[in-house]
Design a protein around this motif. Structure first.
Motif, PDB file in Angstrom:
ATOM      1  N   UNK A 179      25.800  27.337 -31.340  1.00 27.68           N
ATOM      2  CA  UNK A 179      27.197  27.505 -30.947  1.00 27.68           C
ATOM      3  C   UNK A 179      28.112  27.507 -32.172  1.00 27.68           C
ATOM      4  N   UNK A 180      29.379  27.752 -31.921  1.00 29.50           N
ATOM      5  CA  UNK A 180      30.354  27.879 -33.008  1.00 29.50           C
ATOM      6  C   UNK A 180      30.495  26.580 -33.793  1.00 29.50           C
ATOM      7  N   UNK A 181      30.390  25.442 -33.126  1.00 28.01           N
ATOM      8  CA  UNK A 181      30.535  24.146 -33.797  1.00 28.01           C
ATOM      9  C   UNK A 181      29.433  23.957 -34.837  1.00 28.01           C
ATOM     10  N   UNK A 182      28.195  24.223 -34.444  1.00 27.62           N
ATOM     11  CA  UNK A 182      27.068  24.092 -35.372  1.00 27.62           C
ATOM     12  C   UNK A 182      27.217  25.082 -36.523  1.00 27.62           C
ATOM     13  N   UNK A 183      27.640  26.304 -36.206  1.00 28.28           N
ATOM     14  CA  UNK A 183      27.831  27.314 -37.244  1.00 28.28           C
ATOM     15  C   UNK A 183      28.856  26.850 -38.274  1.00 28.28           C
ATOM     16  N   UNK A 184      29.994  26.386 -37.812  1.00 29.86           N
ATOM     17  CA  UNK A 184      31.050  25.935 -38.725  1.00 29.86           C
ATOM     18  C   UNK A 184      30.580  24.766 -39.589  1.00 29.86           C
ATOM     19  N   UNK A 185      29.903  23.814 -38.955  1.00 26.79           N
ATOM     20  CA  UNK A 185      29.403  22.653 -39.712  1.00 26.79           C
ATOM     21  C   UNK A 185      28.385  23.092 -40.757  1.00 26.79           C
ATOM     22  N   UNK A 186      27.507  24.022 -40.393  1.00 23.82           N
ATOM     23  CA  UNK A 186      26.489  24.492 -41.315  1.00 23.82           C
ATOM     24  C   UNK A 186      27.080  25.234 -42.499  1.00 23.82           C
TER      25      UNK A 186
END
Length: 236
Positions: A54-61
């Motif tokens: 999801x977008x949250x994991x993408x941003x954190x990564x």
């Protein structure tokens, strides 16, 4: 998996045929390869990560990848190997470039190994081919950057090859722990994309805009970006 990783070393070989390079040529080559790296990140790694998570994991990564490179830049020492004291200078920027490429090859290797280990040979082949295609210009970039900083050609090629060999190790790990690796793949892809984007914007783009050839470098960047997109589209 071996061919995918060795593409990095193969991509560095053209540096042998470069005897002297002007500022204009260096700016154009660096900008072209920077365009390839941006396309690999924004058109390959980041969309692939977003499909798996999801977008949250993408941003954190992505932010984690950029943050790690920022920390590396601050803590890496200047290694004084200068010739007038019987040594050679390996600049801070070169160490950072090598670190960035090495770090981002780890999740790529895990992705290749996990893809083959999943039992879907076609998936493994597509992933390996996609990553191998981007590894060749990355190897050239590492060797070119090192050469530009005064490192010997043979040493530059060797270092570029070593950064690719890290991918072989990661591939075998991903293959044998496919269950865990598949879970980590989206995080690793986002992390790799953030690391690459950081090095492009922090090091490569400023490097190509300091000698008066900004327009040539800008068009070279765009051509590099479009070239990578075209290659990916051809093999889809």
């Amino acid at each position: 998996m071996w061919l995918c990783a060795l593409a990095t070393g193969a991509g560095a070989l053209p540096i042998l045929f470069i005897r002297q390079i002007s500022h204009r040529q260096m700016d154009v080559l660096l900008a072209y390869t920077a365009g390839i790296m941006v396309a690999a990140s924004t058109y390959g790694l980041i969309p692939a990560s977003l499909k798996l998570t999801n977008l949250w994991v993408l941003c954190c990564g992505v932010l984690a990848g950029a943050l790690l490179l920022n920390i590396i830049e601050k803590v890496l020492p200047h290694v004084d190997l200068k010739h007038d004291s019987g040594k050679v200078l390996v600049p801070h920027e070169s160490l950072m470039m090598v670190s960035a490429m090495t770090i981002h090859n780890i999740p790529e290797g895990l992705s290749v190994g996990a893809s083959f280990g999943s039992g879907d040979d076609s998936l493994g082949l597509v992933v390996a081919l996609s990553i191998g295609l981007q590894n060749a210009p990355e190897g050239f970039l590492v060797a070119l950057f090192l050469f530009h900083q005064g490192v010997r050609k043979g040493v530059a090629i060797l270092i570029a090859t070593i950064t690719g060999m890290i991918e072989v190790v990661a591939s075998f790990i991903g293959y044998h722990i496919v269950g865990v690796a598949l879970f980590l793949v989206p995080y690793g892809l986002a992390f790799a994309g953030g690391a690459m984007l950081f090095i492009v914007y922090k090091e490569l783009i400023p490097e190509t805009h300091g000698h008066g050839y900004e327009r040539s470098a800008t068009f070279a960047f765009l051509i590099g970006l479009l070239s990578m997109i075209a290659v990916v589209e051809m093999f889809r």
